[in-house]
Design an enzyme around this catalytic site. Structure first.
Site, PDB file in Angstrom:
ATOM      1  N   ASN A  47       4.412 -14.925   2.937  1.00  0.00           N
ATOM      2  CA  ASN A  47       4.656 -14.613   1.652  1.00  0.00           C
ATOM      3  C   ASN A  47       5.527 -15.561   0.364  1.00  0.00           C
ATOM      4  O   ASN A  47       5.119 -15.394  -0.281  1.00  0.00           O
ATOM      5  CB  ASN A  47       6.364 -13.665   1.746  1.00  0.00           C
ATOM      6  CG  ASN A  47       6.156 -12.237   2.467  1.00  0.00           C
ATOM      7  OD1 ASN A  47       5.572 -11.883   1.686  1.00  0.00           O
ATOM      8  ND2 ASN A  47       7.504 -12.149   3.038  1.00  0.00           N
ATOM      9  N   ARG A 371      -5.993  -1.209  -3.844  1.00  0.00           N
ATOM     10  CA  ARG A 371      -6.499  -1.946  -1.870  1.00  0.00           C
ATOM     11  C   ARG A 371      -7.194  -0.601  -0.689  1.00  0.00           C
ATOM     12  O   ARG A 371      -6.073   0.001  -0.448  1.00  0.00           O
ATOM     13  CB  ARG A 371      -5.221  -2.190  -1.451  1.00  0.00           C
ATOM     14  CG  ARG A 371      -4.271  -3.235  -2.984  1.00  0.00           C
ATOM     15  CD  ARG A 371      -2.771  -3.633  -1.890  1.00  0.00           C
ATOM     16  NE  ARG A 371      -2.361  -4.732  -2.991  1.00  0.00           N
ATOM     17  CZ  ARG A 371      -2.844  -5.759  -3.512  1.00  0.00           C
ATOM     18  NH1 ARG A 371      -3.818  -6.187  -2.730  1.00  0.00           N
ATOM     19  NH2 ARG A 371      -1.890  -5.917  -4.544  1.00  0.00           N
ATOM     20  N   ARG A 401      -4.262  -7.861  -7.035  1.00  0.00           N
ATOM     21  CA  ARG A 401      -4.392  -9.017  -6.671  1.00  0.00           C
ATOM     22  C   ARG A 401      -4.641  -9.377  -5.329  1.00  0.00           C
ATOM     23  O   ARG A 401      -4.123  -9.219  -4.271  1.00  0.00           O
ATOM     24  CB  ARG A 401      -2.903 -10.127  -7.349  1.00  0.00           C
ATOM     25  CG  ARG A 401      -2.690 -11.616  -7.144  1.00  0.00           C
ATOM     26  CD  ARG A 401      -1.683 -11.812  -7.163  1.00  0.00           C
ATOM     27  NE  ARG A 401      -1.424 -12.377  -8.906  1.00  0.00           N
ATOM     28  CZ  ARG A 401      -0.452 -11.781  -9.313  1.00  0.00           C
ATOM     29  NH1 ARG A 401       1.021 -10.803  -9.257  1.00  0.00           N
ATOM     30  NH2 ARG A 401      -0.742 -11.510 -10.962  1.00  0.00           N
ATOM     31  N   HIS A 431      -3.213   1.799 -10.934  1.00  0.00           N
ATOM     32  CA  HIS A 431      -2.548   1.757  -9.934  1.00  0.00           C
ATOM     33  C   HIS A 431      -2.354   2.451  -9.059  1.00  0.00           C
ATOM     34  O   HIS A 431      -1.423   3.159  -7.808  1.00  0.00           O
ATOM     35  CB  HIS A 431      -0.937   1.077 -10.260  1.00  0.00           C
ATOM     36  CG  HIS A 431      -0.139   0.473  -8.851  1.00  0.00           C
ATOM     37  ND1 HIS A 431       1.221   0.742  -8.479  1.00  0.00           N
ATOM     38  CD2 HIS A 431      -0.229  -0.693  -7.891  1.00  0.00           C
ATOM     39  CE1 HIS A 431       1.176   0.306  -7.870  1.00  0.00           C
ATOM     40  NE2 HIS A 431       0.355  -1.016  -7.372  1.00  0.00           N
ATOM     41  N   TYR A 464       2.754   0.807   6.375  1.00  0.00           N
ATOM     42  CA  TYR A 464       3.941   0.463   5.537  1.00  0.00           C
ATOM     43  C   TYR A 464       4.498   2.686   5.058  1.00  0.00           C
ATOM     44  O   TYR A 464       3.771   3.411   5.786  1.00  0.00           O
ATOM     45  CB  TYR A 464       2.764   0.201   3.947  1.00  0.00           C
ATOM     46  CG  TYR A 464       2.091  -0.456   4.209  1.00  0.00           C
ATOM     47  CD1 TYR A 464       2.867  -1.852   4.430  1.00  0.00           C
ATOM     48  CD2 TYR A 464       1.812  -1.359   2.597  1.00  0.00           C
ATOM     49  CE1 TYR A 464       2.350  -2.865   4.172  1.00  0.00           C
ATOM     50  CE2 TYR A 464       1.305  -2.240   2.291  1.00  0.00           C
ATOM     51  CZ  TYR A 464       1.227  -3.211   3.464  1.00  0.00           C
ATOM     52  OH  TYR A 464       1.050  -4.116   2.441  1.00  0.00           O
ATOM     53  N   ARG A 559      13.322  -2.611  -1.576  1.00  0.00           N
ATOM     54  CA  ARG A 559      13.517  -3.158  -0.089  1.00  0.00           C
ATOM     55  C   ARG A 559      12.987  -4.549  -0.588  1.00  0.00           C
ATOM     56  O   ARG A 559      13.334  -5.501  -0.230  1.00  0.00           O
ATOM     57  CB  ARG A 559      11.257  -2.970   0.103  1.00  0.00           C
ATOM     58  CG  ARG A 559      11.270  -3.496   0.984  1.00  0.00           C
ATOM     59  CD  ARG A 559       9.850  -3.317   1.171  1.00  0.00           C
ATOM     60  NE  ARG A 559       8.667  -4.591  -0.370  1.00  0.00           N
ATOM     61  CZ  ARG A 559       7.893  -4.038  -0.348  1.00  0.00           C
ATOM     62  NH1 ARG A 559       7.229  -2.988  -0.018  1.00  0.00           N
ATOM     63  NH2 ARG A 559       7.697  -5.099  -1.186  1.00  0.00           N
ATOM     64  N   HIS A 587       7.815   1.046   1.182  1.00  0.00           N
ATOM     65  CA  HIS A 587       6.770   1.466   1.036  1.00  0.00           C
ATOM     66  C   HIS A 587       7.106   2.739  -1.026  1.00  0.00           C
ATOM     67  O   HIS A 587       6.472   2.686  -1.877  1.00  0.00           O
ATOM     68  CB  HIS A 587       5.866   1.393   0.585  1.00  0.00           C
ATOM     69  CG  HIS A 587       4.745   0.191  -0.297  1.00  0.00           C
ATOM     70  ND1 HIS A 587       3.170   1.376  -0.861  1.00  0.00           N
ATOM     71  CD2 HIS A 587       4.091  -0.538  -1.510  1.00  0.00           C
ATOM     72  CE1 HIS A 587       3.031   1.111  -1.927  1.00  0.00           C
ATOM     73  NE2 HIS A 587       3.271  -0.483  -1.468  1.00  0.00           N
TER      74      HIS A 587
END
Length: 699
Positions: A47, A371, A401, A431, A464, A559, A587
């Site tokens: 992270n 993704r 990204r 997205h 997730y 979160r 998520h």
């Protein structure tokens, strides 16, 4: 309500570091299995890598451009960098204190050691010497800096060993060796009892004299750099966006250095060479009290094979409703079906795409991909569908990204199969998560839709928490067609029956928040519950403050970053913020508004962040089926009742554990595992003895 001032908000970067601290706390928690604690340490380290490559790098770009406007909390870019540096140093101390004083001793008690070279016995030294000669030495490339050889350009996130040795004139010469990433970071040693490992850099350091034979080595030590990894692409000026992204990916490896990590004990003279040659800002220099870059612990955790050292195995459950129908299309045709991942299996989504790929009645498939996994079954199914002659359209976001390279590869593969691939939109990231299947049936054309809060990624769907809904509702089908036509550029008609999209979702959310505010002021009950990853948008925060002052009770389950200050007198007394960090990455995005008893529940791909609300194509869709609304309300209720993995945000931006006095121990994620097993079909032979005990139904 108080005047809107900087003190009403938390800095975004500080909020992110607080989130990473909560991840670190899971590594520090001795109640977690040992292998899982190692994973949390690896995640904490990973992270921070991304944080420096993107967020800190962006701040340095602003500083270098002379940008001095303060952020939402009143901090200029320069001030933010200083705050970040101080907090990261404290976090690194805690991280390596956990590693050295807790994790390593616990490993040792379990029969596993990490050894330095001087701790090896004769047999182990012989083994390592042979390993160095046969495997390591041929890969190494020592580099010396002198008048004819300039300081090398080092690869981003590469681990290196810096050396100072005496030259012929009595001065010092700098040399460096990259610890090769093509070799394992740790090597298992021969041992009669238990397991022992040594790190690759320790082997190289001990044999450094062989690389620089004839030179007296004065000092050496490990270091690692992090470069600016934020892509800068002029989309308006890029004739071929795909080509522009590919070129920018090459540059990511060689961006400006924003962080230098060096091992404790490194000589000042050697450190000075590194800092000056790479022009490292002082706020980006960090001493490390242990092995640099703990991301290797993610793989190492797999070396601990004992089941008791890991979380109990949980297999995502197949929904019982699908066993009641011969065909997945029949099941969706009769029901709006909700999936709560990873508790419910993502295989149902994959099966729908695979079924559509081979079904002769399916005419077209349209899907957004942000993704996907490295071996995506969905991409394979879409390719097969195109090869079978179906119209396949894929909106593939190549600006996702750190997944740009993967997505470019998938895009080319899909194009070769005959799919029509659209690489996102100029100026906006796509997205939203939506799948549309157009099928010919006896009574005409029918559309099947899947909408979700998470990516179409079969790997992360096991890690997730996300929610998806299957529906054949014709209004959602018409909205899906409108959305895909808009994304392909064939339509500018943005009128929808059921869904809302961004850019523009900020106004939608503000309308619902202000609706609750108005109801509360009129003496009605005002209630908002929102679950998301991050809350950053100032207009949303201000609207929540106003709602709180009007008497609306607000619960936020966030979160990660939260820039709102909860429980401040005359500002946010009615707002409670919790964060759940546990086995799975929270998520899902859920939004609940009481609406005078006519409850409104929405799912979305968007967080309450400016980028989601104004710079991305996002989807907000209502949950209308009574049973699905009940299930989502239960998700919110159980999450808000968590006493084990939830932490409450204080009004200074820090977090504290739930006060469990008088409350039952409740881990919401374990509860959801138990609920899914109870309501669906636990496969024969699947053991649930270690955890996830079935619970009594609550409704």
């Amino acid at each position: 309500m108080r005047n809107s001032t900087y003190e009403n908000y938390i800095n975004r970067e500080v909020g992110w570091l607080e989130f990473n601290r909560r991840v670190l706390q899971e590594a520090q928690d001795r109640n977690n299995p040992l292998a899982e604690r190692l994973k949390f340490l690896a995640i904490t380290s990973s992270n921070l890598d991304e944080f420096f490559m993107v967020r800190v790098a962006s701040l340095w770009d602003q500083v270098n451009a002379g940008f001095k406007i303060p952020d939402i909390a009143g901090l200029t870019p320069t001030e933010q960098i200083k705050v970040i540096s101080e907090r990261v140093k404290k976090q690194l101390y805690s991280e390596y204190n956990c590693m050295g004083r807790s994790i390593i001793p616990t490993l040792r008690r379990n029969g596993t050691d990490f050894l330095d070279y001087y701790e090896l016995d004769e047999n182990q030294r012989s083994f390592i010497d042979a390993y160095y000669r046969e495997t390591v030495y041929p890969v190494l490339t020592p580099m010396v800096v002198d008048q004819s050889r300039p300081f090398p350009t080092l690869l981003n996130k590469s681990l290196n060993i810096g050396i100072l040795f005496e030259d012929e004139k009595g001065g010092t010469t700098f040399g460096t060796v990259q610890v090769p990433s093509v070799l394992p970071r740790y090597i298992e040693l021969p041992r009669s009892k238990g397991r022992a490992y040594i790190l690759l850099e320790e082997i190289i350091k001990h044999h450094m004299g062989f690389l620089f034979e004839g030179h007296e080595i004065l000092h050496m030590g490990c270091y690692r750099i992090t470069r600016n990894g934020d892509l800068s692409v002029d989309e308006e000026g890029a004739e071929d966006l795909l080509e522009a992204i590919e070129e920018s990916l090459k540059q990511r490896k060689w961006g400006n250095v924003v962080r230098l990590e060096y091992e404790r004990g490194l000589e000042d003279e050697l450190l000075d060479v590194l800092v000056s040659e790479m022009e490292v800002p002082k706020e980006g220099i960090f001493e490390i009290g242990g092995p640099i870059d703990l991301t290797f612990l993610m793989k190492f955790s797999g070396e601990l094979g004992e089941p008791e050292l890991k979380y109990p195995v949980y297999k995502p459950q197949r929904l019982a409703i699908f066993s009641e129908y011969e065909d997945i299309f029949d099941a969706i045709s009769e029901n709006d079906i909700m999936l709560h991942h990873p508790y419910d299996s993502f295989e149902h989504v994959v099966e729908l795409v695979e079924k559509a790929a081979d079904d002769p009645n399916v005419l077209a498939i349209k899907q957004t991909l942000y993704r996907v996994s490295g071996n995506s079954p969905i991409v394979k199914a879409l390719s097969r569908a195109a090869e079978n002659g179906k119209q396949v359209t894929v909106i593939l976001e190549i600006k996702a990204r750190f997944d740009e390279e993967n997505n470019i590869k998938w895009g080319k593969q899909l194009e070769q199969a005959g799919c029509h691939v659209i690489y996102g939109l100029v100026g906006l990231k796509t997205h939203c998560k939506i799948l549309l299947i157009v099928r010919r049936e006896e009574d005409g054309i029918k559309r099947y839709v899947h909408m979700g809060t998470g990516n179409y990624n079969d790997s992360t769907a096991r890690l997730y928490t996300d929610i998806g809904i299957f529906t054949s509702n014709p209004f959602f089908g018409e909205d899906a067609s409108t959305l895909f036509n808009m994304l392909s550029g064939s339509s500018k008609n943005h009128d929808f029956y059921k869904v809302d999209i961004s850019p523009g979702l900020d106004q939608t959310f503000l309308r619902y928040i202000k609706g609750e505010t108005k109801n509360a002021r009129a003496g009605e009950k005002g209630r908002i519950i929102a679950k998301m990853n991050s809350l950053v948008d100032k207009s949303i925060i201000d609207a929540l403050y106003e709602a709180s002052c009007a008497g609306v009770k607000i619960d936020l389950i966030i979160r990660g970053v939260c820039c709102l200050r909860p429980e401040v007198k005359d500002l946010s007394e009615n707002i409670r913020v919790i964060s759940i960090v546990g086995r799975f990455l929270e998520h899902s995005r859920i939004f609940y508004f009481h609406n005078c008893g006519n409850e409104l529940i929405f799912l979305s791909s968007a967080d309450w962040m400016p980028r989601n609300l104004t710079r991305r194509v996002e989807l907000l869709f209502p949950v209308e089926d009574r049973e699905n609304k009940r299930k989502i309300k239960r998700i919110l209720d159980v999450s808000l009742s968590d006493t084990m993995k939830a932490r409450v945000m204080r009004n200074d931006g820090t977090y504290k554990k739930i006060d469990r006095r008088g409350k039952e121990a409740l881990n919401s994620q374990e509860m959801f595992c138990s609920i899914s097993m109870e309501e669906n079909e636990v496969e024969e032979g699947f053991s649930v003895e270690r955890g996830f005990r079935p619970i009594l139904k609550r409704d």
